[in-house]
Design a protein around this motif. Structure first.
Motif, PDB file in Angstrom:
ATOM      1  N   ALA A 145       7.905  13.393 -15.249  1.00  0.00           N
ATOM      2  CA  ALA A 145       7.425  12.842 -13.949  1.00  0.00           C
ATOM      3  C   ALA A 145       5.981  11.529 -13.466  1.00  0.00           C
ATOM      4  O   ALA A 145       5.221  11.777 -14.540  1.00  0.00           O
ATOM      5  CB  ALA A 145       6.884  14.145 -12.875  1.00  0.00           C
ATOM      6  N   TYR A 146       6.494  11.306 -12.542  1.00  0.00           N
ATOM      7  CA  TYR A 146       5.365  10.028 -12.528  1.00  0.00           C
ATOM      8  C   TYR A 146       4.756  10.065 -10.480  1.00  0.00           C
ATOM      9  O   TYR A 146       5.827   9.771  -9.951  1.00  0.00           O
ATOM     10  CB  TYR A 146       5.765   8.933 -13.168  1.00  0.00           C
ATOM     11  CG  TYR A 146       6.273   7.625 -12.428  1.00  0.00           C
ATOM     12  CD1 TYR A 146       6.606   7.170 -11.158  1.00  0.00           C
ATOM     13  CD2 TYR A 146       8.120   7.884 -12.899  1.00  0.00           C
ATOM     14  CE1 TYR A 146       6.963   6.230 -10.390  1.00  0.00           C
ATOM     15  CE2 TYR A 146       9.478   7.526 -12.051  1.00  0.00           C
ATOM     16  CZ  TYR A 146       8.591   6.128 -11.112  1.00  0.00           C
ATOM     17  OH  TYR A 146       9.946   5.939 -10.282  1.00  0.00           O
ATOM     18  N   MET A 147       3.648   9.536 -10.533  1.00  0.00           N
ATOM     19  CA  MET A 147       2.988   9.034  -9.064  1.00  0.00           C
ATOM     20  C   MET A 147       2.664   7.972  -9.354  1.00  0.00           C
ATOM     21  O   MET A 147       2.304   7.391 -11.069  1.00  0.00           O
ATOM     22  CB  MET A 147       2.619  10.122  -7.907  1.00  0.00           C
ATOM     23  CG  MET A 147       3.025  11.221  -7.913  1.00  0.00           C
ATOM     24  SD  MET A 147       1.662  12.880  -7.585  1.00  0.00           S
ATOM     25  CE  MET A 147       0.184  12.814  -8.382  1.00  0.00           C
ATOM     26  N   TRP A 148       3.351   6.854  -8.163  1.00  0.00           N
ATOM     27  CA  TRP A 148       2.592   5.514  -8.352  1.00  0.00           C
ATOM     28  C   TRP A 148       2.277   4.124  -7.411  1.00  0.00           C
ATOM     29  O   TRP A 148       2.550   4.871  -6.119  1.00  0.00           O
ATOM     30  CB  TRP A 148       3.911   4.685  -8.789  1.00  0.00           C
ATOM     31  CG  TRP A 148       3.694   3.635  -9.306  1.00  0.00           C
ATOM     32  CD1 TRP A 148       2.902   2.433  -8.591  1.00  0.00           C
ATOM     33  CD2 TRP A 148       5.133   2.521  -8.789  1.00  0.00           C
ATOM     34  NE1 TRP A 148       2.720   1.140  -8.985  1.00  0.00           N
ATOM     35  CE2 TRP A 148       3.785   0.905  -9.419  1.00  0.00           C
ATOM     36  CE3 TRP A 148       6.652   2.420  -9.382  1.00  0.00           C
ATOM     37  CZ2 TRP A 148       4.955  -0.656  -9.400  1.00  0.00           C
ATOM     38  CZ3 TRP A 148       6.783   0.951  -9.659  1.00  0.00           C
ATOM     39  CH2 TRP A 148       6.246  -0.021  -9.015  1.00  0.00           C
ATOM     40  N   MET A 168      -2.357  -0.558  -9.185  1.00  0.00           N
ATOM     41  CA  MET A 168      -1.480   0.334  -9.158  1.00  0.00           C
ATOM     42  C   MET A 168      -2.392   1.086 -10.245  1.00  0.00           C
ATOM     43  O   MET A 168      -2.626   1.368 -11.105  1.00  0.00           O
ATOM     44  CB  MET A 168      -0.083  -0.066 -10.148  1.00  0.00           C
ATOM     45  CG  MET A 168       0.402  -1.357  -9.507  1.00  0.00           C
ATOM     46  SD  MET A 168       1.653  -2.220 -10.308  1.00  0.00           S
ATOM     47  CE  MET A 168       0.623  -3.441 -11.265  1.00  0.00           C
ATOM     48  N   GLU A 169      -2.385   2.526  -9.509  1.00  0.00           N
ATOM     49  CA  GLU A 169      -2.225   3.611 -10.213  1.00  0.00           C
ATOM     50  C   GLU A 169      -1.158   4.196 -10.665  1.00  0.00           C
ATOM     51  O   GLU A 169      -0.884   5.359  -9.793  1.00  0.00           O
ATOM     52  CB  GLU A 169      -3.825   4.586  -9.047  1.00  0.00           C
ATOM     53  CG  GLU A 169      -5.118   3.845  -8.511  1.00  0.00           C
ATOM     54  CD  GLU A 169      -5.656   3.943  -7.577  1.00  0.00           C
ATOM     55  OE1 GLU A 169      -5.586   5.764  -7.818  1.00  0.00           O
ATOM     56  OE2 GLU A 169      -6.936   3.913  -7.825  1.00  0.00           O
ATOM     57  N   ASN A 221       0.870  -1.198   0.094  1.00  0.00           N
ATOM     58  CA  ASN A 221       0.097   0.020   0.190  1.00  0.00           C
ATOM     59  C   ASN A 221       1.158   1.152  -0.087  1.00  0.00           C
ATOM     60  O   ASN A 221       0.424   2.165   0.733  1.00  0.00           O
ATOM     61  CB  ASN A 221      -1.036   0.159   1.495  1.00  0.00           C
ATOM     62  CG  ASN A 221      -1.711  -1.104   1.155  1.00  0.00           C
ATOM     63  OD1 ASN A 221      -2.679  -1.192   0.029  1.00  0.00           O
ATOM     64  ND2 ASN A 221      -2.195  -2.105   1.773  1.00  0.00           N
ATOM     65  N   ASN A 222       2.541   1.052  -0.905  1.00  0.00           N
ATOM     66  CA  ASN A 222       2.616   2.322  -0.930  1.00  0.00           C
ATOM     67  C   ASN A 222       3.025   3.495  -1.720  1.00  0.00           C
ATOM     68  O   ASN A 222       2.336   3.090  -3.177  1.00  0.00           O
ATOM     69  CB  ASN A 222       4.477   1.847  -0.735  1.00  0.00           C
ATOM     70  CG  ASN A 222       4.466   1.459   0.849  1.00  0.00           C
ATOM     71  OD1 ASN A 222       3.788   1.117   1.621  1.00  0.00           O
ATOM     72  ND2 ASN A 222       4.808   0.166   0.517  1.00  0.00           N
ATOM     73  N   MET A 223       2.965   4.554  -1.723  1.00  0.00           N
ATOM     74  CA  MET A 223       3.171   4.969  -3.309  1.00  0.00           C
ATOM     75  C   MET A 223       5.003   5.814  -3.082  1.00  0.00           C
ATOM     76  O   MET A 223       5.950   5.380  -2.189  1.00  0.00           O
ATOM     77  CB  MET A 223       2.026   6.506  -2.856  1.00  0.00           C
ATOM     78  CG  MET A 223       2.852   7.560  -3.832  1.00  0.00           C
ATOM     79  SD  MET A 223       2.175   9.219  -3.460  1.00  0.00           S
ATOM     80  CE  MET A 223       0.735   8.883  -3.595  1.00  0.00           C
ATOM     81  N   TYR A 224       5.368   5.572  -4.389  1.00  0.00           N
ATOM     82  CA  TYR A 224       6.383   5.693  -5.238  1.00  0.00           C
ATOM     83  C   TYR A 224       6.319   7.263  -6.083  1.00  0.00           C
ATOM     84  O   TYR A 224       5.381   7.607  -7.034  1.00  0.00           O
ATOM     85  CB  TYR A 224       7.084   4.822  -6.250  1.00  0.00           C
ATOM     86  CG  TYR A 224       7.388   3.805  -5.372  1.00  0.00           C
ATOM     87  CD1 TYR A 224       8.217   3.116  -4.647  1.00  0.00           C
ATOM     88  CD2 TYR A 224       5.681   2.626  -4.813  1.00  0.00           C
ATOM     89  CE1 TYR A 224       9.199   2.620  -3.533  1.00  0.00           C
ATOM     90  CE2 TYR A 224       6.135   1.845  -3.405  1.00  0.00           C
ATOM     91  CZ  TYR A 224       8.151   1.351  -2.840  1.00  0.00           C
ATOM     92  OH  TYR A 224       7.849   0.432  -2.743  1.00  0.00           O
TER      93      TYR A 224
END
Length: 250
Positions: free
Chosen positions: A166-169, A182-183, A155-158
């Motif tokens: 740039a990205y958010m995961w 995975m969003e 349940n982590n964000m990277y």
């Protein structure tokens, strides 16, 4: 939401630190360790051809399959630039339908099977692979381990911020279904210096090593070996990637 659509065109840039030459060497080391002759390979979930192209350059005869037309389009462009001819087929891996038998090797690299979320579908792929292989043919694949998907991704964000991308995961792990959702939101700089946002949602199944082995046995495979992260050592409980090497012994 369709997977590997917009993402396909920036996939290689985001994965530019992956040692694909090391992947190819390890696959060839596995083949040598099994003491079998491999000339033709069916590659499943080939993506943008990062394994397909170097293996073709090593004179293997390869047919490659992927569900994403966008990923295959990138693979074709890369192959054309490098003067390599590829046989690429768009097909859902979970519904594998290939009719050329007596294959030397079937390969699925970079955790392609984690995208198959139902046991019945994975069993179908394993059974079809067994049917397509010749006697002593090899079935080589890897998975992201249960530990990796449930704990490291969990349940982590990277995120990462590069000059052009740039990205958010954000990840969500379902403990009942053993699924990680995975969003992905990524931002790509256009010619005017502005960033355009794209989104995709990916879903992977966390399989235990024992679950995979049981399905392989149902499919007919008896000669099954497992290795940890690019080694020839047995997996431990905290390896992020597990390789499976199966031989069709009649």
């Amino acid at each position: 939401m369709k997977q590997y659509k917009d993402f396909a065109f920036i996939y290689d840039e985001l994965m530019n630190e992956v040692d694909y030459d090391g992947w190819v060497k390890y696959i060839e080391d596995i083949i040598k360790s099994e003491n079998v002759k491999v000339q033709n390979i069916l590659e499943l979930a080939c993506g943008t051809g990062n394994m397909t192209i170097p293996l073709t350059k090593k004179n293997y005869d390869i047919a490659a399959i992927d569900i994403s037309e966008e990923m295959l389009s990138v693979a074709r462009e890369k192959a054309e630039k490098e003067g390599v001819e590829l046989v690429l087929l768009q097909q859902d891996l979970a519904e594998l339908d290939f009719d050329i038998p007596n294959l030397d090797c079937i390969l699925c690299a970079c955790d392609g099977f984690n995208y198959i979320t139902y046991d019945d579908d994975l069993e179908h792929v394993f059974k079809k692979s067994y049917e397509l292989l010749k006697k002593d043919g090899l079935f080589i694949f890897d998975i992201s381990s249960f530990y990796k998907l449930s704990t490291i991704l969990g349940n982590n964000m990277y995120g990462e911020n590069r000059e052009e991308i740039a990205y958010m995961w954000q990840n969500y792990f379902d403990e009942e279904e053993n699924l990680v959702e995975m969003e992905l939101a990524f931002f790509i700089k256009d010619e005017d210096g502005k960033f355009e946002r794209f989104e995709e949602v990916h879903q992977q199944r966390a399989y235990t090593q024992e679950e995979i082995i049981d399905l392989l046995k149902v499919a007919g495979f008896e000669h099954i070996k497992t290795y940890a992260d690019f080694t020839f050592e047995s997996p431990s409980g905290e390896d992020e990637r597990i390789f499976f090497v199966c031989k069709k012994v009649l």
